[in-house]
Design a protein around this motif. Structure first.
Motif, short mmCIF file in Angstrom:
data_model
loop_
_atom_site.label_atom_id
_atom_site.label_comp_id
_atom_site.label_asym_id
_atom_site.label_seq_id
_atom_site.Cartn_x
_atom_site.Cartn_y
_atom_site.Cartn_z
N ALA A 1 35.79 42.44 51.51
CA ALA A 1 36.15 41.49 50.46
C ALA A 1 35.55 41.91 49.12
CB ALA A 1 35.68 40.09 50.83
N ILE A 2 36.39 41.97 48.10
CA ILE A 2 35.96 42.37 46.76
C ILE A 2 36.40 41.30 45.77
CG2 ILE A 2 36.23 44.09 44.92
CD1 ILE A 2 36.78 46.14 47.14
N GLY A 3 35.52 40.97 44.83
CA GLY A 3 35.87 40.04 43.77
C GLY A 3 35.56 38.60 44.11
N ASP A 4 36.02 37.73 43.23
CA ASP A 4 35.76 36.30 43.35
C ASP A 4 37.07 35.52 43.27
OD1 ASP A 4 32.96 36.72 43.29
OD2 ASP A 4 32.94 36.65 41.10
N VAL A 5 37.01 34.29 43.75
CA VAL A 5 38.07 33.32 43.56
C VAL A 5 37.44 32.17 42.78
CG1 VAL A 5 39.64 31.71 44.72
CG2 VAL A 5 39.22 33.97 45.70
N GLU A 6 38.18 31.63 41.83
CA GLU A 6 37.64 30.56 41.00
C GLU A 6 38.16 29.20 41.45
OE1 GLU A 6 38.83 31.89 37.10
OE2 GLU A 6 36.98 33.06 36.88
#
Length: 104
Positions: free
Chosen positions: A56-61
């Motif tokens: 998993a890479i990055g973010d969810v807002e």
């Protein structure tokens, strides 16, 4: 009730049980996140971890009180898994046992 909220922008909601614990649910159209913790705000804070957490890479807002709050994709689960965790919590007051939980 949860399904009716899928059309909204991603946001956080709480389920509070009378046993002293709560779930913080990040709810989006296709994915979300779940934190299990004490209603008193005491640690540990347990986050449900995605099956593919290592990739998993990055973010969810998600919105929390009109503030955009990023959550690592490590903790983002398919919507149906989030809903299943919520159902178990409502029924038992406990975190779902077949989910990997990580203290943060």
């Amino acid at each position: 009730m949860l399904a009716s909220m899928r059309a909204r922008p991603p946001f956080f909601a709480e389920l509070i049980c009378d046993n002293g614990y709560k779930l913080l649910l990040g709810l989006g159209a296709s994915e979300g996140c779940v934190q299990f913790s004490s209603t008193e705000g005491d640690p540990p804070y347990l986050m449900a971890v995605a099956d593919n957490a290592e990739a998993a890479i990055g973010d969810v807002e998600f919105l929390m009180g009109d503030t955009v709050t990023p959550v690592s994709r490590r903790y983002c689960l398919p919507y149906d898994v989030v809903a299943d965790i919520a159902v178990v919590f409502v029924d038992t007051g406990n975190p779902k046992s077949d989910v990997h939980w990580e203290a943060i």
